[in-house]
Design a protein around this motif. Structure first.
Motif, PDB file in Angstrom:
ATOM      1  N   GLY A 182      14.024 -15.184  32.921  1.00 14.43           N
ATOM      2  CA  GLY A 182      14.545 -14.952  31.551  1.00 14.43           C
ATOM      3  C   GLY A 182      13.811 -13.739  30.753  1.00 14.43           C
ATOM      4  N   PHE A 183      13.163 -12.819  31.552  1.00 20.82           N
ATOM      5  CA  PHE A 183      12.563 -11.813  30.785  1.00 20.82           C
ATOM      6  C   PHE A 183      13.523 -10.680  30.707  1.00 20.82           C
ATOM      7  CE2 PHE A 183      10.572  -7.208  31.279  1.00 20.82           C
ATOM      8  CZ  PHE A 183       9.626  -7.527  30.216  1.00 20.82           C
ATOM      9  N   ALA A 184      14.771 -10.639  31.592  1.00 20.68           N
ATOM     10  CA  ALA A 184      15.886  -9.727  31.367  1.00 20.68           C
ATOM     11  C   ALA A 184      16.707 -10.210  30.627  1.00 20.68           C
ATOM     12  CB  ALA A 184      16.068  -9.494  32.764  1.00 20.68           C
ATOM     13  N   ASP A 185      16.807 -11.447  29.923  1.00 19.71           N
ATOM     14  CA  ASP A 185      17.825 -11.810  29.192  1.00 19.71           C
ATOM     15  C   ASP A 185      18.075 -10.840  27.925  1.00 19.71           C
ATOM     16  OD1 ASP A 185      18.958 -13.292  27.041  1.00 19.71           O
ATOM     17  OD2 ASP A 185      18.696 -15.243  28.306  1.00 19.71           O
ATOM     18  N   LEU A 186      19.173 -10.580  27.559  1.00 10.73           N
ATOM     19  CA  LEU A 186      19.719  -9.598  26.537  1.00 10.73           C
ATOM     20  C   LEU A 186      19.161 -10.069  25.356  1.00 10.73           C
ATOM     21  CD1 LEU A 186      20.711  -6.958  26.413  1.00 10.73           C
ATOM     22  CD2 LEU A 186      23.003  -8.029  25.979  1.00 10.73           C
ATOM     23  N   HIS A 187      18.858 -11.391  24.929  1.00  7.72           N
ATOM     24  CA  HIS A 187      18.075 -11.825  23.857  1.00  7.72           C
ATOM     25  C   HIS A 187      16.612 -11.574  23.858  1.00  7.72           C
ATOM     26  CE1 HIS A 187      21.432 -14.666  24.502  1.00  7.72           C
ATOM     27  NE2 HIS A 187      21.588 -14.615  23.117  1.00  7.72           N
ATOM     28  N   GLN A 188      16.075 -10.798  24.655  1.00  9.42           N
ATOM     29  CA  GLN A 188      14.742 -10.436  24.743  1.00  9.42           C
ATOM     30  C   GLN A 188      14.758  -8.931  24.365  1.00  9.42           C
ATOM     31  OE1 GLN A 188      11.996 -12.299  25.301  1.00  9.42           O
ATOM     32  NE2 GLN A 188      13.399 -13.828  25.333  1.00  9.42           N
ATOM     33  N   VAL A 189      15.899  -8.324  24.003  1.00  8.27           N
ATOM     34  CA  VAL A 189      16.104  -7.019  23.711  1.00  8.27           C
ATOM     35  C   VAL A 189      14.852  -6.359  22.773  1.00  8.27           C
ATOM     36  CG1 VAL A 189      17.661  -7.355  21.872  1.00  8.27           C
ATOM     37  CG2 VAL A 189      17.824  -5.153  23.296  1.00  8.27           C
ATOM     38  N   HIS A 190      14.494  -7.097  21.784  1.00  4.00           N
ATOM     39  CA  HIS A 190      13.407  -6.670  20.894  1.00  4.00           C
ATOM     40  C   HIS A 190      12.041  -6.573  21.802  1.00  4.00           C
ATOM     41  CE1 HIS A 190      15.513  -6.082  17.157  1.00  4.00           C
ATOM     42  NE2 HIS A 190      16.201  -7.161  17.430  1.00  4.00           N
TER      43      HIS A 190
END
Length: 453
Positions: A182-190
Motif C-alpha cells: 500500500g505504500f505505492a498507492d497513489l492515495h499516498q501521494v502526500h
C-alpha cells in the motif's frame, strides 16, 4: 514458471567468456575461494524471474515507440550497510515522487526501474589507490572489497559475492513489501513528500501537484471509476553487469522457453569502460535474454553504435536494447545527433535515455568529487533539444540519486555550495542528487515532456 541452474549452460558460458578479454575485474588472490563462492551462488534461487524480464522488455518496447518514458534511478554504488528499511523506503519515495510528476505532465506511462538490489560493483579509472605513500587496491564496490583504506579491507574477497546476493534479496523483499503493502498507492501521494523536502521550493510545488491529483482521485470515486493501477506500481531492478563471476553464476535457463536469463536483475547494462566489441561483457550480454542497456559517450562513433546494436540486438527485437547517453553537458548537442541519425538511417529501433551524471563530474577545491546541478540540468535540456530537432522520442532519464538529505552535488533550489560538500558527503563512489534536487530535475523533465507533446 521457474528458472534453473543448468551445469551445461554454465560450463559453456564460462568457457566461451574465458576467450574474451574482461576489463575491470578484480585480482582475486585465491581462485579456489572464487570457485567456492560461485558454487554457492549457482545453488541460490533466482532474484528475479524470467517472466518479469519479459514484461519489462514489453514496457521498454513502448518506450522505443514513443508511448512511454523510462525513469531509472538509485545509488551510484549500493552498500551492505545501506540495506535498511529506511534507506530503501527513502529511495522508493524519491522514485515515486519523480514518477508521479512525470506521469502527470506527460500523460503517458512511466516505466520505473531502480538502480538497486545489485548495484554493488563499480568500475574504476585506476586499479590501485595511493594515500600517504601507501598503495592498495582501489575500492571496487562492496561486492569485491571494503571502502576502508587498509590492506585487510581492500583485499578482494570472493565471499562478498554471496553477501551481495543476500543483500540484493533483502532489498528486493523490502521493495516488494512496500510496493505491495500500500505504500505505492497513489492515495499516498502526500505521504511521499515528508521531512526536508516538504519545505523546499520543489517540495511546495509538488504539494500543489499532489492536491490536483487528490482532486482527480475524488472525481474518479464520485463517478465510480476505479483502476487497479491507482493502488499498485511496477518497479523493476537494474545494475551494471560488471562482475562477471557473479553474473554468470546467476544465469539460469527459463523453464518456459529454454532461454538463458541473468536472474540477478531485470535490466542490466554494459558500461562505458567495458563495452569493447571484442570484450567479455558484450559477449555475456549478447547471450542473455534480459533487456540490455549500453552506455554511449562522446567517443562513441556511429559505426561503433551500429556494431553494438548488431552484437546485442541482431534480430532487432523491440524493447531489447536501450542506449544510455552520457555525453556531458558540453558534448551532448554535438555528440548525440550523429548516433541517432545513424540509427534512424539503418532502421534501428531502440530506446534512448539520458544519463546526465557521469559526464559532468569534477573535483571541488575541497577534494570532493562532485557535479554541478546546473550541468546536469543542461545536459538533460540538450538531450531533449536533440530529439526535438530530429523528431525522435527522448525516452528516459538515468540518474544517480538518494532519498536522503546529502550534500554531494552543488547547486539546486536549496543551493549546496562547494564549501558545504563536507556536511553530509556520504557516497562511497560518485556524487548523487539528494531528494530535493531529484524532484527539481523531475519538474524540469516534466516541462520538457509537456513541450515535446
Amino acid at each position: 514458471m521457474t528458472s534453473h541452474a543448468d551445469p551445461d549452460l554454465f560450463a559453456e558460458l564460462t568457457a566461451e567468456l574465458s576467450g574474451f578479454p574482461a576489463a575491470q575485474q578484480p585480482d582475486w588472490p585465491d581462485r579456489g575461494a572464487v570457485d567456492q563462492a560461485v558454487s554457492e551462488l549457482r545453488a541460490m534461487p533466482p532474484l528475479v524471474f524470467a517472466g518479469e524480464c519479459d514484461l519489462l522488455r514489453e514496457r521498454l518496447a513502448a518506450v522505443s515507440r514513443g508511448e512511454a518514458f523510462l525513469l531509472q534511478g538509485g545509488d551510484c554504488a549500493e552498500t551492505f550497510d545501506g540495506v535498511t528499511a529506511d534507506n530503501v523506503r527513502n529511495k522508493l519515495k524519491t522514485l515515486l515522487q519523480m514518477a508521479v510528476v512525470l506521469t502527470y505532465a506527460a500523460s503517458m506511462p512511466v516505466v520505473k526501474v531502480g538502480r538497486l538490489a545489485g548495484q554493488f560493483a563499480k568500475p574504476r579509472s585506476k586499479p590501485t589507490e595511493i594515500r600517504d605513500g601507501v598503495t592498495l587496491p582501489a575500492f571496487r564496490g562492496d561486492i569485491v572489497n571494503g571502502f576502508e583504506f587498509s590492506e585487510s579491507s581492500r583485499t578482494p574477497d570472493p565471499a562478498r559475492m554471496v553477501r551481495a546476493y543476500h543483500a540484493s534479496a533483502a532489498t528486493l523483499n523490502l521493495t516488494r513489501a512496500f510496493v505491495g503493502g500500500g505504500f505505492a498507492d497513489l492515495h499516498q501521494v502526500h505521504a511521499w513528500n515528508t521531512d526536508f523536502v516538504r519545505s523546499s521550493p520543489a517540495g511546495q510545488r509538488y504539494e500543489r501537484l499532489a492536491g490536483r491529483i487528490d482532486q482527480a482521485l475524488r472525481f474518479m470515486r464520485a463517478i465510480e471509476v476505479e483502476s487497479e493501477n491507482v493502488h499498485k506500481v511496477e518497479l523493476y531492478s537494474s545494475h551494471e553487469a560488471l562482475l562477471l563471476d557473479y553474473e554468470t553464476a546467476l544465469t539460469r535457463v527459463d523453464s518456459r522457453t529454454g532461454q538463458p536469463y541473468d536472474v540477478s536483475g531485470h535490466f542490466v547494462w554494459v558500461g562505458e569502460r567495458t563495452r569493447q566489441l571484442d570484450g567479455a561483457h558484450l559477449e555475456f550480454a549478447s547471450r542473455i535474454r534480459n533487456p540490455i542497456g549500453v552506455k554511449v559517450g562522446p567517443t562513441t562513433s556511429p559505426d561503433d553504435l551500429m556494431a553494438l546494436a548488431e552484437k546485442l540486438d541482431p534480430d532487432r527485437e523491440p524493447g531489447r536494447l536501450t542506449f544510455v547517453s552520457r555525453m556531458g553537458a558540453k558534448a551532448i548537442r554535438d555528440g548525440l545527433p550523429p548516433l541517432i541519425e545513424k540509427a534512424i538511417a539503418s532502421g534501428l529501433v531502440a530506446s534512448w535515455i539520458c544519463d546526465p551524471m557521469h559526464g559532468n563530474t569534477y573535483e571541488a577545491p575541497s577534494g570532493h568529487k562532485t557535479r554541478r546541478f546546473d550541468d546536469v540540468m543542461d545536459e538533460v535540456r540538450g538531450f531533449f533539444e536533440v530529439h526535438r530537432t530530429l523528431g525522435t522520442h527522448p525516452g528516459g532519464l538515468h540518474v544517480e540519486l538518494t532519498g536522503d538529505d546529502v550534500t554531494e552535488c552543488v547547486g539546486g533550489g536549496d543551493p549546496i555550495a562547494e564549501d558545504g560538500l563536507h556536511s553530509r558527503y556520504e557516497t562511497v563512489c560518485d556524487p548523487r542528487l539528494n531528494r530535493t534536487q531529484s524532484l527539481e530535475l523531475a519538474f524540469l523533465v516534466a516541462e520538457l515532456l509537456d513541450t515535446a507533446r
